[in-house]
Design an enzyme around this catalytic site. Structure first.
Site, PDB file in Angstrom:
ATOM      1  CE  LYS A   1      -3.924   2.702   0.627  1.00 60.50           C
ATOM      2  NZ  LYS A   1      -4.481   2.593  -0.555  1.00 60.50           N
TER       3      LYS A   1
ATOM      4  CB  CYS B   1      -3.337   9.631  -3.828  1.00 61.36           C
ATOM      5  SG  CYS B   1      -4.954   9.160  -2.894  1.00 61.36           S
TER       6      CYS B   1
HETATM    7  C1  SIN Z   1      -6.795   6.037  -1.489  1.00 61.45           C
HETATM    8  O1  SIN Z   1      -6.063   5.144  -0.365  1.00 61.45           O
HETATM    9  O2  SIN Z   1      -7.506   6.929  -1.260  1.00 61.45           O
HETATM   10  C2  SIN Z   1      -6.595   5.648  -2.968  1.00 61.45           C
HETATM   11  C3  SIN Z   1      -5.035   5.543  -3.363  1.00 61.45           C
HETATM   12  C4  SIN Z   1      -4.830   6.122  -4.735  1.00 61.45           C
HETATM   13  O3  SIN Z   1      -5.627   6.726  -5.442  1.00 61.45           O
HETATM   14  O4  SIN Z   1      -3.654   6.370  -4.988  1.00 61.45           O
END
Ligand code: SIN
Length: 312
Positions: free
Chosen positions: A44, A130
């Protein structure tokens, strides 16, 4: 069917693996990916310190689309260094991709250096796209800042394969502007696309947005996003194919979706929403659907399919 792929010197036993998205935040989730038929493990996207989820509801999915505003929840980069060590101990042959997010320059360079120096992480993916952090822009829509950032990153002397996760572009002029920046640096890959950011879905019954964070705005995936992803892969491949590989990250439901993205120019494929829904079984299902379809058309190696889209 030959389905292995390389990024610089790093070998992926299969070109299909997970996106930095669902089910890759905890050590347990990452080990589960490593033990599956996924060709690699993307962790992540992480920040210097741990981050909490955005408030609920933050994710809604129906058959044809999903909207999310997760908010980059993660355990902080030090934990991902620990998780990478444990994954490598148990699964030494699976490449590990650290996904790094940009919030402010000092923190960001600290993370890049930490993962570059770590002996367990194989690949660096920098998330410049993001849409879900209030007050923070999607950096890759700001061409000047992206150029400066890349200049500073490569001045650090990066030796591992490094790539950038990009948002969708909707005009080839913008794709070309970004491609021209990427071409100035030894960028090994780009991951395209991240979700279509800052979209709004309204429930007419309740007269409310479907998700709570950021005034209801969130990243959209869906059947109608796939053509946007295909167009981005095709346009970027046309402009930077000789230097940079493309990882397709999009709305993948089956092996034929994968086949289409290879035709458009992708060399590797990351699964997000479908992985969130089906868990690790999706890697085997989609890989075997792809192999069956591609073999039925006479292909025996993914390199024969990549950028093989026939002109009309
Ligand atoms: C998120 O965690 O909000 C999504 C991650 C991303 O869009 O890079």
């Amino acid at each position: 069917m030959h389905i292995s792929q390389t990024l610089k010197t790093v070998e992926f036993p299969s070109f299909i693996f997970n996106a930095s998205g669902p089910r890759c935040t905890t050590q347990g989730e990452l080990l589960k990916i490593a033990g599956s038929s996924a060709g690699g493990i993307t962790m992540k996207s992480c920040s210097p310190e741990a981050r909490q989820w955005n408030p609920e509801p933050r994710y809604i999915e129906v058959d044809m689309w999903s909207i999310n505003s997760m908010g980059l929840p993660n355990h902080g980069y030090k934990k991902y260094l620990e998780y990478a060590a444990e994954i490598k101990k148990q699964f030494p042959n699976k490449p590990i991709i650290a996904s790094i997010v940009w919030f402010c320059p000092e923190d960001f360079f600290l993370l890049i250096k930490a993962f570059q120096e770590d002996k367990n992480v194989d690949v660096l993916e920098v998330n410049l796209s993001c849409p879900n952090v209030v007050g923070k822009p999607q950096i890759a829509y700001d061409f000047e800042t992206t150029d400066e950032l890349l200049q500073q990153i490569f001045a650090l002397g990066i030796t591992k394969p490094i790539g950038f996760k990009l948002p969708p572009y909707f005009d080839p002029v913008h794709t070309e502007m970004m491609a021209n920046i990427l071409k100035k640096y030894p960028v090994d890959f780009i991951t395209c696309i991240n979700s279509v950011g800052n979209t709004l879905i309204i429930d007419p019954e309740t007269e409310q947005p479907l998700i709570a964070p950021k005034w209801g705005l969130g990243g959209l995936w869906g059947d109608y996003v796939k053509p946007v992803a295909l167009a981005n892969v095709r346009m970027f491949y046309k402009m930077i194919w000789d230097k940079t590989k493309i990882i397709w990250c999009g709305w993948i439901k089956n092996g034929i979706d994968v086949f289409e993205h290879l035709l458009a120019g992708a060399s590797l494929v990351q699964l997000g929403t479908v992985f969130g829904k089906e868990d690790t079984d999706c890697f085997e299902r989609i890989e075997s659907e792809f192999i069956e379809y591609a073999s039925s058309k006479g292909y025996s190696d993914i390199s024969e399919i990549i950028w093989n889209l026939k002109e009309l």
